[in-house]
Write a protein that holds these residues in place. Sequence first.
Motif, PDB file in Angstrom:
ATOM      1  N   MET A 138       0.806  -1.221   0.000  1.00 39.43           N
ATOM      2  CA  MET A 138       0.000   0.000   0.000  1.00 39.43           C
ATOM      3  C   MET A 138       0.845   1.281   0.000  1.00 39.43           C
ATOM      4  N   PRO A 139       1.871   1.410   0.838  1.00 43.75           N
ATOM      5  CA  PRO A 139       2.693   2.638   0.761  1.00 43.75           C
ATOM      6  C   PRO A 139       3.359   2.811  -0.602  1.00 43.75           C
ATOM      7  N   ALA A 140       3.802   1.698  -1.209  1.00 46.02           N
ATOM      8  CA  ALA A 140       4.441   1.782  -2.527  1.00 46.02           C
ATOM      9  C   ALA A 140       3.444   2.269  -3.578  1.00 46.02           C
ATOM     10  N   LEU A 141       2.206   1.785  -3.506  1.00 47.79           N
ATOM     11  CA  LEU A 141       1.197   2.217  -4.473  1.00 47.79           C
ATOM     12  C   LEU A 141       0.807   3.672  -4.265  1.00 47.79           C
ATOM     13  N   ARG A 142       0.746   4.116  -3.009  1.00 50.13           N
ATOM     14  CA  ARG A 142       0.413   5.529  -2.755  1.00 50.13           C
ATOM     15  C   ARG A 142       1.483   6.454  -3.322  1.00 50.13           C
ATOM     16  N   ARG A 143       2.739   6.021  -3.231  1.00 52.03           N
ATOM     17  CA  ARG A 143       3.810   6.844  -3.794  1.00 52.03           C
ATOM     18  C   ARG A 143       3.776   6.833  -5.313  1.00 52.03           C
ATOM     19  N   ALA A 144       3.540   5.669  -5.897  1.00 50.41           N
ATOM     20  CA  ALA A 144       3.592   5.544  -7.352  1.00 50.41           C
ATOM     21  C   ALA A 144       2.342   6.098  -8.033  1.00 50.41           C
ATOM     22  N   PHE A 145       1.177   5.908  -7.394  1.00 50.26           N
ATOM     23  CA  PHE A 145      -0.089   6.305  -8.018  1.00 50.26           C
ATOM     24  C   PHE A 145      -0.923   7.099  -7.015  1.00 50.26           C
ATOM     25  N   PRO A 146      -0.573   8.339  -6.769  1.00 52.22           N
ATOM     26  CA  PRO A 146      -1.257   9.118  -5.722  1.00 52.22           C
ATOM     27  C   PRO A 146      -2.733   9.364  -5.998  1.00 52.22           C
ATOM     28  N   ARG A 147      -3.177   9.239  -7.239  1.00 54.58           N
ATOM     29  CA  ARG A 147      -4.592   9.486  -7.565  1.00 54.58           C
ATOM     30  C   ARG A 147      -5.430   8.209  -7.501  1.00 54.58           C
ATOM     31  N   LEU A 148      -4.792   7.086  -7.232  1.00 55.67           N
ATOM     32  CA  LEU A 148      -5.513   5.817  -7.168  1.00 55.67           C
ATOM     33  C   LEU A 148      -6.206   5.666  -5.818  1.00 55.67           C
ATOM     34  N   LYS A 149      -7.478   5.272  -5.842  1.00 55.52           N
ATOM     35  CA  LYS A 149      -8.236   5.000  -4.627  1.00 55.52           C
ATOM     36  C   LYS A 149      -8.534   3.506  -4.596  1.00 55.52           C
TER      37      LYS A 149
END
Length: 307
Positions: A115-126
Amino acid sequence: MTLLPSPQQLRYLIALAESRHFGRAAQACSVTQSTLSAGLLALERQLDTSILDRDAGRHVVFTPLGLELVERARTALSALEAVSEAVLAAREPMGGPLRMGVIPTIGPFLLPRLMPALRRAFPRLKLYLREDTTANLAARLNANRLDLLLLAVPCECPGAEAMPVARDAFVVALPPDHRLAGEEQISPAALSTERLLLLEDGHCLRDQALAVCGLLAGDGTGEQDGFAATSLHTLVQMVANGLGITLLPRLAVAAGIVEGTGLVLRPLAGAGAWRTLGLVWRQNAPRASDYRALGAHLVDTCREALQ
């Protein structure tokens, strides 16, 4: 001109078919029961047919044609939603809401890293998550209530596309005074006479463990006394209490599931002593490129986790 059903009427129909209860179906659609009933009655009048068997009393019983219409409604609603998904994918790649299902033997051990990796890579993804067994998640994917799944592949998901992301080896967990604790690695044959503790029915890891060991339920698997665990953490505690041994995926071990228990871990020898983790989504999904991009991050996250 034919008067077509509305998307909302299709949602009412599908919700009632899944819940077989007007109140629960209305709650799932965020409407009142009277609104849902009126919508379905209007649908029957539009189509000039009976969808529900009105002679069944208080029970929700679909006519044969009604059951066929439910399946057609799922297909039609999925196609309509794909239109919006295609626009979203073109306008905002890796952005907006995405519904992912994950099985319990993966989620707690991988998501804290992912989850932290995805938040950094794709900040607009919910990213909305649902944890459940493979069968339940597959049903939700088929009903278009989830967009993609993170689980062990292959799985029973008809009409789906799969992307393998990692190989997760099995290790044997046993008490330190066990006769096999001194072995460098343990063969599946050596487990045939042991009480092998497993997850309860419904967890795919149970079937995978039996397949890897070449065992059948009731043949030395610890099922003779009717005990099975509901989670890997429970399995670990049962082994720590000397009730038997178990197989654990390395992903869970790397996440620290046996820390403080004193258990001995040994590799399971032999070909095929692993499970394959993968992403699964419906074929021809409009956001397939987004799912593959997420899968690429999963490959890296799994590699780091399994080290």
